[in-house]
Design a protein around this motif. Structure first.
Motif, short mmCIF file in Angstrom:
data_model
loop_
_atom_site.label_atom_id
_atom_site.label_comp_id
_atom_site.label_asym_id
_atom_site.label_seq_id
_atom_site.Cartn_x
_atom_site.Cartn_y
_atom_site.Cartn_z
N THR A 1 0.85 -1.18 0.00
CA THR A 1 0.00 0.00 0.00
C THR A 1 0.89 1.24 0.00
OG1 THR A 1 -0.13 0.05 2.41
CG2 THR A 1 -1.87 -1.15 1.26
N LEU A 2 0.35 2.32 -0.51
CA LEU A 2 1.05 3.60 -0.58
C LEU A 2 0.17 4.69 0.00
CD1 LEU A 2 2.31 3.50 -4.29
CD2 LEU A 2 3.75 3.36 -2.25
N PRO A 3 0.78 5.75 0.54
CA PRO A 3 -0.02 6.92 0.91
C PRO A 3 -0.75 7.41 -0.35
CG PRO A 3 2.21 7.14 1.75
CD PRO A 3 2.20 5.94 0.84
N SER A 4 -1.92 7.97 -0.19
CA SER A 4 -2.74 8.34 -1.36
C SER A 4 -2.01 9.26 -2.32
CB SER A 4 -4.07 8.96 -0.92
OG SER A 4 -3.83 10.13 -0.19
N GLU A 5 -1.22 10.23 -1.80
CA GLU A 5 -0.53 11.14 -2.71
C GLU A 5 0.51 10.42 -3.55
OE1 GLU A 5 1.23 12.61 1.36
OE2 GLU A 5 -0.46 11.36 0.77
N ALA B 1 0.27 7.05 -4.34
CA ALA B 1 -0.47 6.14 -5.23
C ALA B 1 -0.92 6.87 -6.49
CB ALA B 1 -1.66 5.55 -4.48
N GLN B 2 -1.43 8.09 -6.33
CA GLN B 2 -1.86 8.87 -7.49
C GLN B 2 -0.68 9.23 -8.38
OE1 GLN B 2 -3.80 12.19 -5.62
NE2 GLN B 2 -5.49 10.95 -4.87
N ARG B 3 0.42 9.61 -7.79
CA ARG B 3 1.62 9.98 -8.55
C ARG B 3 2.16 8.77 -9.32
NH1 ARG B 3 5.46 14.54 -7.33
NH2 ARG B 3 3.92 15.06 -5.77
N LYS C 1 6.31 5.02 -17.91
CA LYS C 1 7.51 4.27 -17.51
C LYS C 1 7.13 3.06 -16.67
CE LYS C 1 9.36 8.61 -15.92
NZ LYS C 1 10.13 9.38 -15.04
N ASP C 2 8.01 2.09 -16.70
CA ASP C 2 7.86 0.91 -15.86
C ASP C 2 8.54 1.20 -14.53
OD1 ASP C 2 7.28 -1.66 -15.02
OD2 ASP C 2 8.97 -2.56 -16.09
N LEU C 3 7.77 1.29 -13.46
CA LEU C 3 8.31 1.62 -12.14
C LEU C 3 7.81 0.66 -11.08
CD1 LEU C 3 7.87 5.50 -12.05
CD2 LEU C 3 10.01 4.24 -12.32
N LEU C 4 8.66 0.43 -10.09
CA LEU C 4 8.27 -0.33 -8.91
C LEU C 4 8.10 0.64 -7.75
CD1 LEU C 4 10.95 -3.17 -9.10
CD2 LEU C 4 8.59 -3.26 -9.90
#
Length: 113
Positions: A84-88, A90-92, A100-103
């Motif tokens: 999980t990510l903080p919402s800001e 996750a949107q980014r 781009k392919d990002l992890l």
């Protein structure tokens, strides 16, 4: 590396700056927005040292986005895939992944060397 106004910088020096990392405060932790180690000083633990010192002082988890080929480097530094990510973030990440392919990785607490 670019810096934003409220980023917190950590640097390693050996007479001059040889490594730097930028951490952007988020609710509940920090986002690692950049890491650079001078070529001649790579693979000597400076990045790990910056992560350890910054996270010990700043507290909380540290998230980052990286290209898949950097996964092993960050895994050795104590990062794991972020469920999980903080919402800001996750949107980014969603916007960035359009081109781009990002992890997304997270380090929950300072790892010991």
């Amino acid at each position: 590396m670019r810096s934003v106004g409220n980023a917190r910088w950590w640097v390693a020096k050996d007479g001059e700056i040889i490594a730097g990392a930028s951490f952007l405060p988020l609710s509940g932790g920090h986002w690692l927005t950049g890491l650079h180690v001078a070529i001649e000083h790579r693979n000597k633990g400076y990045g790990q040292g910056l992560f350890n010192a910054a996270q010990a002082a700043l507290g909380g988890p540290v998230w980052l986005f990286c290209a898949p080929e950097l996964h092993d480097y960050y895994r050795r530094a104590g990062f794991e895939e972020a469920v999980t990510l903080p919402s800001e973030l996750a949107q980014r990440l969603e916007r960035y992944r359009a081109s781009k392919d990002l992890l997304a990785l997270v380090r929950a607490e300072a790892a010991t060397a």
